[in-house]
Design an enzyme around this catalytic site. Structure first.
Site, PDB file in Angstrom:
ATOM      1  N   LEU A  59       1.631  -1.145 -18.020  1.00 39.54           N
ATOM      2  CA  LEU A  59       2.164  -0.720 -16.732  1.00 39.54           C
ATOM      3  C   LEU A  59       3.044   0.490 -16.998  1.00 39.54           C
ATOM      4  O   LEU A  59       3.723   0.564 -18.024  1.00 39.54           O
ATOM      5  CB  LEU A  59       3.007  -1.827 -16.087  1.00 39.54           C
ATOM      6  CG  LEU A  59       2.273  -3.095 -15.614  1.00 39.54           C
ATOM      7  CD1 LEU A  59       3.280  -4.130 -15.129  1.00 39.54           C
ATOM      8  CD2 LEU A  59       1.282  -2.767 -14.514  1.00 39.54           C
ATOM      9  N   ASP A  60       3.041   1.447 -16.080  1.00 43.26           N
ATOM     10  CA  ASP A  60       3.915   2.605 -16.225  1.00 43.26           C
ATOM     11  C   ASP A  60       5.373   2.154 -16.306  1.00 43.26           C
ATOM     12  O   ASP A  60       5.748   1.125 -15.723  1.00 43.26           O
ATOM     13  CB  ASP A  60       3.757   3.558 -15.038  1.00 43.26           C
ATOM     14  CG  ASP A  60       2.395   4.241 -15.019  1.00 43.26           C
ATOM     15  OD1 ASP A  60       1.658   4.129 -16.018  1.00 43.26           O
ATOM     16  OD2 ASP A  60       2.067   4.869 -13.993  1.00 43.26           O
ATOM     17  N   ARG A  61       6.180   2.922 -16.992  1.00 44.88           N
ATOM     18  CA  ARG A  61       7.577   2.562 -17.206  1.00 44.88           C
ATOM     19  C   ARG A  61       8.325   2.169 -15.921  1.00 44.88           C
ATOM     20  O   ARG A  61       9.024   1.154 -15.896  1.00 44.88           O
ATOM     21  CB  ARG A  61       8.310   3.710 -17.913  1.00 44.88           C
ATOM     22  CG  ARG A  61       9.786   3.434 -18.139  1.00 44.88           C
ATOM     23  CD  ARG A  61      10.421   4.477 -19.031  1.00 44.88           C
ATOM     24  NE  ARG A  61      11.835   4.159 -19.239  1.00 44.88           N
ATOM     25  CZ  ARG A  61      12.533   4.524 -20.308  1.00 44.88           C
ATOM     26  NH1 ARG A  61      11.956   5.230 -21.266  1.00 44.88           N
ATOM     27  NH2 ARG A  61      13.799   4.198 -20.432  1.00 44.88           N
ATOM     28  N   VAL A  63       7.236   0.881 -13.235  1.00 46.36           N
ATOM     29  CA  VAL A  63       6.555  -0.172 -12.483  1.00 46.36           C
ATOM     30  C   VAL A  63       6.882  -1.547 -13.053  1.00 46.36           C
ATOM     31  O   VAL A  63       6.896  -1.741 -14.270  1.00 46.36           O
ATOM     32  CB  VAL A  63       5.030   0.052 -12.497  1.00 46.36           C
ATOM     33  CG1 VAL A  63       4.307  -1.042 -11.720  1.00 46.36           C
ATOM     34  CG2 VAL A  63       4.691   1.424 -11.925  1.00 46.36           C
ATOM     35  N   ARG A 161      -0.998   5.889  -8.489  1.00 45.86           N
ATOM     36  CA  ARG A 161      -0.061   6.942  -8.092  1.00 45.86           C
ATOM     37  C   ARG A 161      -0.798   8.229  -7.732  1.00 45.86           C
ATOM     38  O   ARG A 161      -0.495   8.883  -6.714  1.00 45.86           O
ATOM     39  CB  ARG A 161       0.947   7.184  -9.218  1.00 45.86           C
ATOM     40  CG  ARG A 161       1.766   5.949  -9.559  1.00 45.86           C
ATOM     41  CD  ARG A 161       2.498   6.075 -10.880  1.00 45.86           C
ATOM     42  NE  ARG A 161       3.512   7.118 -10.847  1.00 45.86           N
ATOM     43  CZ  ARG A 161       4.266   7.437 -11.905  1.00 45.86           C
ATOM     44  NH1 ARG A 161       4.094   6.814 -13.062  1.00 45.86           N
ATOM     45  NH2 ARG A 161       5.167   8.394 -11.801  1.00 45.86           N
TER      46      ARG A 161
END
Length: 231
Positions: A59-61, A63, A161
């Site tokens: 997961l992106d930082r 998120v 995104r």
């Protein structure tokens, strides 16, 4: 930092990733989820030597939400195969600026500029573009924003995104892909809501759920998450 554990057995560790914590060590030098979990496993189970914990997906930082790790190399290999075969189902909740339709399929071709760590929607003819597909449903619209349930069909970097921004509805708080409508300091409103996959040994279908904190902009909707389960 306390990490909420959703499930654990001899093969798997499923947790709720906090926002703004990198999944693994990066150039920032900040503490990361993988290292924290390894240290916790070592302490709780009194394991000598190095602890194995396999990273299956990311997961992106910024998120938060549900994330699975493999506790053995065999489980890691089988879960990677599940991911490759698209047998791992992932549903996200997102708050976007503006409005899309009631629901549908979004398909783009994405190219990642690795030097700038930024992903761009490109023409299908782009030599390095990769197809990205997701399905979304609009749960509710309010205050110039929309609450969406999103199911990924592919797992491209920054996919949700970029696809939302390319469709004219950037995520609330996204500084990288929606800087023209978001202010610095706003927390990105993207949450890994549900995760479902067959257990690597028993083949039983496991399903886990995590809901975002009841803070703005999530708090605009009193029943965040409930409708997404019907998707």
């Amino acid at each position: 930092m306390i990490i909420r554990i959703l499930y654990e057995d001899n093969h798997l560790l499923v947790v709720e990733k906090p926002v703004n914590l990198p999944v693994q060590a990066d150039d920032s030098g900040d503490e990361d989820l993988l290292t924290l979990l390894k240290a916790d496993l070592k302490e709780r189970h009194q394991k000598p030597g190095n602890v194995y914990l396999g990273l299956v997906h990311r997961l992106d930082r910024p998120v938060g939400g549900v994330l699975v790790f493999a506790k053995t190399s065999k489980a890691a290999s089988r879960l990677s195969d599940v991911l490759r075969k698209r047998e791992m189902e992932r549903t996200y909740l997102a708050v976007v600026r503006g409005s899309l339709g009631d629901g549908g399929l979004l398909e783009h071709h994405l190219w990642k500029d690795t030097k700038k760590n930024k992903v761009h929607a490109v023409k299908p003819s782009h030599p390095e573009g990769k197809k990205a597909i997701l399905h979304y449903e609009t749960i509710e619209r309010k205050d110039g924003m929309s609450l969406l349930a999103i199911r990924l069909h592919t797992g491209r970097s920054h996919q949700i995104r970029v696809q939302m921004a390319a469709s004219g509805a950037p995520l609330y708080g996204d500084q990288k892909y929606g800087q023209h409508v978001n202010r610095p300091g706003q927390q990105i409103a993207l949450w890994a809501h549900t995760l479902s996959f067959p257990h690597p040994t028993t083949k039983e279908i496991l399903k886990f759920e995590s809901t975002p904190p009841f803070e703005h902009p999530w708090s605009i909707w009193k029943q965040v998450g409930a409708e997404a389960l019907t998707m």
